[in-house]
Design a protein around this motif. Structure first.
Motif, PDB file in Angstrom:
ATOM      1  N   GLN A   1      -1.233  -2.979   4.042  1.00 18.06           N
ATOM      2  CA  GLN A   1      -1.053  -4.257   4.722  1.00 18.06           C
ATOM      3  C   GLN A   1       0.242  -4.273   5.530  1.00 18.06           C
ATOM      4  O   GLN A   1       0.572  -5.288   6.137  1.00 18.06           O
ATOM      5  CB  GLN A   1      -1.027  -5.382   3.695  1.00 18.06           C
ATOM      6  CG  GLN A   1      -2.098  -5.205   2.678  1.00 18.06           C
ATOM      7  CD  GLN A   1      -3.170  -6.273   2.744  1.00 18.06           C
ATOM      8  OE1 GLN A   1      -3.367  -6.900   3.775  1.00 18.06           O
ATOM      9  NE2 GLN A   1      -3.859  -6.471   1.665  1.00 18.06           N
TER      10      GLN A   1
ATOM     11  N   ARG B   1       0.612  -6.192  -0.428  1.00 21.42           N
ATOM     12  CA  ARG B   1      -0.243  -7.303  -0.093  1.00 21.42           C
ATOM     13  C   ARG B   1       0.587  -8.545   0.056  1.00 21.42           C
ATOM     14  O   ARG B   1       1.735  -8.530  -0.259  1.00 21.42           O
ATOM     15  CB  ARG B   1      -1.270  -7.527  -1.195  1.00 21.42           C
ATOM     16  CG  ARG B   1      -0.555  -7.821  -2.506  1.00 21.42           C
ATOM     17  CD  ARG B   1      -1.397  -8.276  -3.612  1.00 21.42           C
ATOM     18  NE  ARG B   1      -0.506  -9.008  -4.486  1.00 21.42           N
ATOM     19  CZ  ARG B   1      -0.352 -10.297  -4.451  1.00 21.42           C
ATOM     20  NH1 ARG B   1      -1.011 -11.027  -3.598  1.00 21.42           N
ATOM     21  NH2 ARG B   1       0.481 -10.903  -5.249  1.00 21.42           N
TER      22      ARG B   1
ATOM     23  N   GLU C   1      -6.762 -10.903  -8.463  1.00 20.55           N
ATOM     24  CA  GLU C   1      -5.565 -10.115  -8.273  1.00 20.55           C
ATOM     25  C   GLU C   1      -4.524 -10.974  -7.557  1.00 20.55           C
ATOM     26  O   GLU C   1      -3.361 -10.983  -7.908  1.00 20.55           O
ATOM     27  CB  GLU C   1      -5.870  -8.855  -7.440  1.00 20.55           C
ATOM     28  CG  GLU C   1      -4.720  -7.848  -7.375  1.00 20.55           C
ATOM     29  CD  GLU C   1      -3.844  -8.052  -6.162  1.00 20.55           C
ATOM     30  OE1 GLU C   1      -2.835  -7.361  -6.028  1.00 20.55           O
ATOM     31  OE2 GLU C   1      -4.154  -8.918  -5.337  1.00 20.55           O
ATOM     32  N   GLU C   2      -4.991 -11.710  -6.574  1.00 22.43           N
ATOM     33  CA  GLU C   2      -4.070 -12.435  -5.698  1.00 22.43           C
ATOM     34  C   GLU C   2      -3.403 -13.625  -6.380  1.00 22.43           C
ATOM     35  O   GLU C   2      -2.311 -14.030  -5.984  1.00 22.43           O
ATOM     36  CB  GLU C   2      -4.804 -12.928  -4.450  1.00 22.43           C
ATOM     37  CG  GLU C   2      -5.478 -11.829  -3.641  1.00 22.43           C
ATOM     38  CD  GLU C   2      -4.486 -10.969  -2.883  1.00 22.43           C
ATOM     39  OE1 GLU C   2      -3.277 -11.167  -3.054  1.00 22.43           O
ATOM     40  OE2 GLU C   2      -4.923 -10.093  -2.121  1.00 22.43           O
TER      41      GLU C   2
ATOM     42  N   HIS D   1      -9.806  -5.403  -6.241  1.00 24.68           N
ATOM     43  CA  HIS D   1     -10.080  -6.824  -6.494  1.00 24.68           C
ATOM     44  C   HIS D   1     -11.055  -7.398  -5.471  1.00 24.68           C
ATOM     45  O   HIS D   1     -11.103  -6.955  -4.325  1.00 24.68           O
ATOM     46  CB  HIS D   1      -8.781  -7.624  -6.497  1.00 24.68           C
ATOM     47  CG  HIS D   1      -8.017  -7.589  -5.196  1.00 24.68           C
ATOM     48  ND1 HIS D   1      -8.136  -8.568  -4.243  1.00 24.68           N
ATOM     49  CD2 HIS D   1      -7.126  -6.690  -4.694  1.00 24.68           C
ATOM     50  CE1 HIS D   1      -7.337  -8.283  -3.221  1.00 24.68           C
ATOM     51  NE2 HIS D   1      -6.717  -7.148  -3.457  1.00 24.68           N
TER      52      HIS D   1
ATOM     53  N   HIS E   1      -6.741   1.158  -1.444  1.00 27.19           N
ATOM     54  CA  HIS E   1      -6.396  -0.178  -0.951  1.00 27.19           C
ATOM     55  C   HIS E   1      -5.939  -0.072   0.486  1.00 27.19           C
ATOM     56  O   HIS E   1      -5.258   0.880   0.844  1.00 27.19           O
ATOM     57  CB  HIS E   1      -5.295  -0.784  -1.817  1.00 27.19           C
ATOM     58  CG  HIS E   1      -5.230  -2.263  -1.721  1.00 27.19           C
ATOM     59  ND1 HIS E   1      -4.632  -2.915  -0.676  1.00 27.19           N
ATOM     60  CD2 HIS E   1      -5.728  -3.227  -2.522  1.00 27.19           C
ATOM     61  CE1 HIS E   1      -4.762  -4.218  -0.865  1.00 27.19           C
ATOM     62  NE2 HIS E   1      -5.418  -4.433  -1.970  1.00 27.19           N
TER      63      HIS E   1
ATOM     64  N   ASP F   1      -9.059  -6.353   2.354  1.00 24.59           N
ATOM     65  CA  ASP F   1      -8.071  -6.429   1.274  1.00 24.59           C
ATOM     66  C   ASP F   1      -8.780  -6.620  -0.067  1.00 24.59           C
ATOM     67  O   ASP F   1      -9.206  -7.725  -0.384  1.00 24.59           O
ATOM     68  CB  ASP F   1      -7.102  -7.585   1.550  1.00 24.59           C
ATOM     69  CG  ASP F   1      -6.049  -7.728   0.456  1.00 24.59           C
ATOM     70  OD1 ASP F   1      -6.034  -6.896  -0.474  1.00 24.59           O
ATOM     71  OD2 ASP F   1      -5.252  -8.677   0.534  1.00 24.59           O
ATOM     72  N   GLY F   2      -8.896  -5.566  -0.825  1.00 26.76           N
ATOM     73  CA  GLY F   2      -9.587  -5.617  -2.107  1.00 26.76           C
ATOM     74  C   GLY F   2     -10.966  -4.975  -2.033  1.00 26.76           C
ATOM     75  O   GLY F   2     -11.187  -3.893  -2.598  1.00 26.76           O
TER      76      GLY F   2
HETATM   77 ZN   LIG Z   1      -5.250  -6.478  -2.231  1.00 25.85          ZN
END
Ligand SMILES: [Zn+2]
Length: 315
Positions: free
Chosen positions: A192, A2, A124-125, A75, A189, A86-87
């Motif tokens: 990316q 990510r 998470e990020e 997440h 997930h 994403d998540g």
């Molecule tokens: Zn992620």
């Protein structure tokens, strides 16, 4: 892996106004996401709660009540201008698994030798407090009280943000799960990077999880008028920082690790003033902690050498 980034189209509006999806930790968007996902969890037959760290959690018992749980999830927070998968992809797949198993079980217990839990992690990020994995650190029981003083860009501390969200900072330890309560954790997930596409594969599994370390490097020079200061008298903080950016990539490439400078802030930031201060963020990650730490040591040494050469100091 990510985070993904995409190039925003140029727009006359402010950078903030043209952002797509942005959902950061302990914000109204986080609250709305917990409510929405919690509703979906309920529909899938899970018993829903928000834990002491703001993660939304759903559970359905296995063959007998109280069995250790297999946890699925991901997440719910995003980076700025994020992609929609994403998540949430990992959370939605987990809810779908619960739904399918529930349909098969009907009103009765799941016929599994473990309970099923789904978690939508609130952070998470690390976008808001520049500290990643706050949601899962709480669940892992590795919370560090030093984080309470972290501030977002508006000066709000993590402690205050917890309270504003309706959470009690003193109870964050209750989010921790004991190993004997769990049988495992599985997360889907979205990839990316370009690897799956290049391999023409739709699915892969990770062989290692990169633990990132993040730093802020500050370069101190001397802010002076551009017109009146010849080069030999300049201490240009941004020139030192710029050389550091190049050094970061050179060191990481040679080491086979990944290091990224994602943000640079320059002061005073005027067109005709030699920068007196430049701060840059650094994210370092590798397959193993030892490789990652070695990269940081090398970057640090190189940046210090370069900063002295540029006439600015780094810290
Ligand atoms: Zn992620």
């Amino acid at each position: 892996m990510r985070p993904c980034s995409r190039v925003a189209p140029s727009s006359p509006r402010s950078p903030r106004a043209r952002r797509g999806i942005e959902r950061s930790h302990l914000t109204p968007e986080h609250r709305a996401a917990n409510a929405l996902v919690g509703g979906w969890m309920e529909q899938a037959g899970l018993r829903v709660r928000q834990d002491a760290a703001g993660n939304v959690c759903g559970r359905r018992e296995g063959r007998t009540p109280g069995l250790p749980a297999l946890v699925l999830g991901s997440h719910l927070d995003t980076v700025p201008d994020a992609g929609r998968y994403d998540g949430p992809l990992g959370v939605l797949m987990a809810v779908a698994v619960a739904e399918r198993l529930g349909r098969r079980a009907g009103a009765g217990p799941l016929g599994l030798p473990f309970a099923l839990e789904v978690i939508g992690f609130g952070d998470e990020e690390g976008t808001r407090f520049d500290k990643a994995l706050l949601g899962s650190q709480a669940v892992a029981g590795t919370w560090d009280d030093a984080w309470w003083d972290l501030r977002d860009r508006d000066g709000v501390t993590l402690h205050q943000a917890f309270r504003d969200f309706g959470l009690d900072p003193a109870r964050v330890g209750e989010a921790a799960r004991r190993p004997e309560e769990l049988v495992g954790y599985l997360e889907a997930h979205i990839e990316q990077g370009p690897y799956l596409e290049a391999a023409d594969a739709s699915l892969g599994y990770v062989t290692s999880i990169a633990g990132a370390r993040r730093f802020v490097l500050t370069f101190l020079g001397e802010a002076r008028h551009a017109g009146g200061t010849p080069y030999e008298r300049r201490k240009d903080a941004l020139v030192g920082a710029a050389e550091a950016v190049v050094a970061v990539e050179r060191v990481a490439r040679a080491a086979g690790t990944i290091a990224t400078v994602g943000r640079v802030e320059v002061e005073p930031g005027a067109v005709n003033v030699v920068p007196g201060r430049a701060a840059l963020t650094l994210d370092v990650r590798a397959a193993t902690d030892a490789e990652r730490d070695r990269t940081w040591d090398e970057v640090h040494a190189e940046v210090r050498r370069g900063a002295r050469g540029a006439g600015s100091g780094s810290r």
